[in-house]
Every structure is written in C-alpha cells, then in structure tokens.
Design a protein around this motif. Structure first.
Motif, mmCIF file in Angstrom:
data_model
loop_
_atom_site.group_PDB
_atom_site.id
_atom_site.type_symbol
_atom_site.label_atom_id
_atom_site.label_comp_id
_atom_site.label_asym_id
_atom_site.label_seq_id
_atom_site.Cartn_x
_atom_site.Cartn_y
_atom_site.Cartn_z
ATOM 1 N N ASN A 124 29.903 32.595 114.015
ATOM 2 C CA ASN A 124 30.381 32.641 115.391
ATOM 3 C C ASN A 124 29.608 31.648 116.258
ATOM 4 N N VAL A 125 30.144 31.373 117.441
ATOM 5 C CA VAL A 125 29.568 30.356 118.324
ATOM 6 C C VAL A 125 29.366 30.938 119.718
ATOM 7 N N LEU A 126 28.269 30.559 120.347
ATOM 8 C CA LEU A 126 28.025 30.919 121.738
ATOM 9 C C LEU A 126 28.068 29.671 122.602
ATOM 10 N N GLU A 127 28.855 29.708 123.674
ATOM 11 C CA GLU A 127 28.876 28.639 124.666
ATOM 12 C C GLU A 127 28.050 29.101 125.864
ATOM 13 N N HIS A 128 27.021 28.343 126.205
ATOM 14 C CA HIS A 128 26.151 28.703 127.325
ATOM 15 C C HIS A 128 26.459 27.809 128.524
ATOM 16 N N SER A 133 24.289 15.778 113.327
ATOM 17 C CA SER A 133 24.547 14.985 112.124
ATOM 18 C C SER A 133 25.622 15.588 111.227
ATOM 19 N N LYS A 134 25.922 16.889 111.423
ATOM 20 C CA LYS A 134 26.965 17.550 110.642
ATOM 21 C C LYS A 134 28.306 17.560 111.381
ATOM 22 N N ASP A 135 28.390 16.806 112.478
ATOM 23 C CA ASP A 135 29.594 16.727 113.301
ATOM 24 C C ASP A 135 29.910 18.040 114.006
ATOM 25 N N TYR A 136 28.900 18.882 114.199
ATOM 26 C CA TYR A 136 29.068 20.090 114.997
ATOM 27 C C TYR A 136 28.841 19.730 116.460
ATOM 28 N N LEU A 137 29.716 20.216 117.314
ATOM 29 C CA LEU A 137 29.572 19.983 118.744
ATOM 30 C C LEU A 137 28.340 20.713 119.256
ATOM 31 N N THR A 138 27.434 20.009 119.923
ATOM 32 C CA THR A 138 26.209 20.621 120.435
ATOM 33 C C THR A 138 26.255 20.883 121.938
ATOM 34 N N ASN A 139 26.899 20.005 122.680
ATOM 35 C CA ASN A 139 27.047 20.223 124.113
ATOM 36 C C ASN A 139 28.088 19.249 124.662
ATOM 37 N N TYR A 140 28.590 19.538 125.850
ATOM 38 C CA TYR A 140 29.418 18.562 126.546
ATOM 39 C C TYR A 140 29.183 18.670 128.046
ATOM 40 N N ASP A 190 26.047 27.490 132.991
ATOM 41 C CA ASP A 190 25.077 27.886 133.995
ATOM 42 C C ASP A 190 25.511 29.142 134.750
ATOM 43 N N ASN A 191 26.782 29.538 134.604
ATOM 44 C CA ASN A 191 27.244 30.751 135.292
ATOM 45 C C ASN A 191 27.706 31.822 134.307
ATOM 46 N N GLY A 192 27.328 31.688 133.021
ATOM 47 C CA GLY A 192 27.729 32.716 132.076
ATOM 48 C C GLY A 192 27.785 32.202 130.651
ATOM 49 N N THR A 193 28.328 33.047 129.767
ATOM 50 C CA THR A 193 28.365 32.744 128.343
ATOM 51 C C THR A 193 29.736 33.091 127.782
ATOM 52 N N THR A 194 30.212 32.266 126.837
ATOM 53 C CA THR A 194 31.423 32.571 126.093
ATOM 54 C C THR A 194 31.064 32.762 124.628
ATOM 55 N N SER A 195 31.427 33.919 124.077
ATOM 56 C CA SER A 195 31.205 34.195 122.667
ATOM 57 C C SER A 195 32.501 33.922 121.912
ATOM 58 N N ILE A 196 32.434 33.019 120.922
ATOM 59 C CA ILE A 196 33.611 32.666 120.126
ATOM 60 C C ILE A 196 33.459 33.305 118.757
ATOM 61 N N GLU A 197 34.326 34.269 118.447
ATOM 62 C CA GLU A 197 34.235 35.023 117.211
ATOM 63 C C GLU A 197 35.430 34.711 116.323
ATOM 64 N N PHE A 205 26.313 24.238 126.475
ATOM 65 C CA PHE A 205 25.563 24.102 125.233
ATOM 66 C C PHE A 205 26.104 25.083 124.199
ATOM 67 N N PHE A 206 26.146 24.646 122.943
ATOM 68 C CA PHE A 206 26.673 25.463 121.860
ATOM 69 C C PHE A 206 25.547 25.947 120.959
ATOM 70 N N LYS A 207 25.618 27.213 120.580
ATOM 71 C CA LYS A 207 24.673 27.790 119.626
ATOM 72 C C LYS A 207 25.472 28.386 118.473
ATOM 73 N N TYR A 208 25.167 27.925 117.257
ATOM 74 C CA TYR A 208 25.889 28.387 116.074
ATOM 75 C C TYR A 208 25.087 29.494 115.396
ATOM 76 N N GLN A 209 25.747 30.656 115.211
ATOM 77 C CA GLN A 209 25.080 31.811 114.637
ATOM 78 C C GLN A 209 25.261 31.855 113.118
#
Length: 236
Positions: free
Chosen positions: A116-120, A87-94, A122-129, A108-112
């Motif tokens: 910062n943001v974590l992209e999850h 509802s806040k226009d934050y990307l949750t997944n694609y 199935d073969n790993g994770t991307t940390s966006i700082e 899937f996106f997790k907002y800290q």
C-alpha cells in the motif's frame, strides 16, 4: 493556506493521477503529448468548437512523466506539475506550481511493506490500498488530525482498465474498447439514478494511440456533441 488554494489542490489531485505511459494508456516510446480540448458552443444554429484548454505532458525514455502543464483558453499556463522518481521508477513526490512558478503544493509518497501507499500532503494524508483479488484500489483521505474525510474506490478489469469509480456522491461506470479507451461513461447519483451519460468516438494513429476524440452527451437516446479533443504525439 487559503481556502481557494485548498480547493485548487483538491481539484488538481483529481485531475492528475497518471505518471507513466501505461497509466495514461499510451502505446510506444512516447516523448510528449499535447492535448487541446475544444468545447462546443452554438451560434445561430451552427456548431462552433472554441478552444477551451490545453495540456502538455513530457515523458522520459523510461516512460515516466517528467512534466505536466495545463493552459487556459488564452494560452496562459495555469499550473505545472513536476514529479520525481527513484531508481526503481517509483514515484517519490510531486510538486504543483502556479502560473508565476510559485509552489502551490507538494506531495510525498511512502511505500509500505504490504504494497500500500501513503500520500503525505501538508493538509492531510491519503492512504492507497490495493485489493488485488477484487481488482480494486481504495483511496482513504484523512485530514491533519487523522479524521477520515472521504473514501474513493477504483475498480478495474483483468487488463487493468478502469471500469468503475465510487465515492459518497455516487459512482461512474466506464465501458472500454479493446485498446482500453473509454467508449461510454455513465454517472449515477447516491440514489443510483443516472445523472449523466457520455459517449466517445476516436481516431487512432498507427501506434494505436488516439489522436482525435469526440465527446457526446446522451439525452433521450440522442447524441449531443459536447467537445473535441485533439492530440499531437511525438515519439522517441
């Protein structure tokens, strides 16, 4: 997952990382953008621009991208991207789908709390700082065992335009105009030698969005035509 699908996923994540009007440097309330790229081929000293690929992006009235498709030179859709927002226009997944509508991959996106943001994947994770004082965004990519695979740094000017991209293979410098469109792109290898240099020229519509872009490779200070991009933009 097969090695081909893993490579395809990596390619896709590098292609599509922009999910709203602002990130795509679009002005006005845009409903859709169709982009056709014609690569330059040569036949008997004549330059012929042949259809190379097509992309289609659709946006909702809030400016979020709701569908993105890529097509091959025969007009066959090769990939479909469907994002979801809260509802806040934050990307949750694609999700990425292949030409048969089968799911290729999902992120899937997790907002800290620190922003910062974590992209999850199935073969790993991307940390966006986000390093706001330096106008930088750092991407740290980890495998499923949390081992660092590669690192990418994106640097921006005070207007939010990308001006430099760095990774272990080298860096790319972007020179932009007042509208945020890239005029020059200079790639350097890991030893800081120029490996490629491009220039771009634009035709702009009344909303200050480009509708035609010409791409040139620079060799020995000579502009060599490489491709033409044409965009059809519809507005709300």
């Amino acid at each position: 997952m097969s090695e081909n699908l893993v490579l395809r996923k990596r390619e896709l994540t590098e292609i599509k990382k922009k999910f709203n009007w602002k990130e795509n440097n679009l002005n006005g309330k845009i409903k859709s953008v169709t982009t056709i790229k014609h690569n330059l081929t040569r036949q008997k000293d004549n330059n012929i621009y042949a259809l190379f690929e097509k992309e289609y992006d659709a946006f909702d009235i809030r400016g979020n991208i709701i569908e993105s498709s890529a097509f091959d030179s025969c007009g066959q859709r090769i990939v479909l991207l469907i994002p979801s927002f809260n509802s806040k226009d934050y990307l949750t997944n694609y999700k990425y789908f292949d030409d048969n509508g089968e799911l290729i991959s999902e992120c899937f996106f997790k907002y800290q709390e620190n922003g910062n943001v974590l992209e999850h994947w199935d073969n790993g994770t991307t940390s966006i700082e986000y390093h706001l004082q330096k106008n930088e965004i750092e991407h740290l990519n980890f495998d499923i065992d949390n081992n660092l695979i590669w690192k990418e740094i994106y640097k921006y000017d005070t207007k939010g335009n990308l001006i430099e991209f760095c990774n272990d293979l080298g860096k790319t410098i972007y020179i932009v105009n007042t509208l945020g469109d890239t005029l020059e792109e200079i790639k350097y290898d890991s030893e800081n030698n120029i490996s490629e240099k491009k220039k771009f020229k634009y035709k702009i519509d009344k909303h200050k969005n480009w509708v035609k872009k010409k791409e040139f490779i620079i060799k020995n200070n000579i502009e060599i035509p490489k491709a033409i991009f044409e965009r059809e933009i519809t507005y709300y």
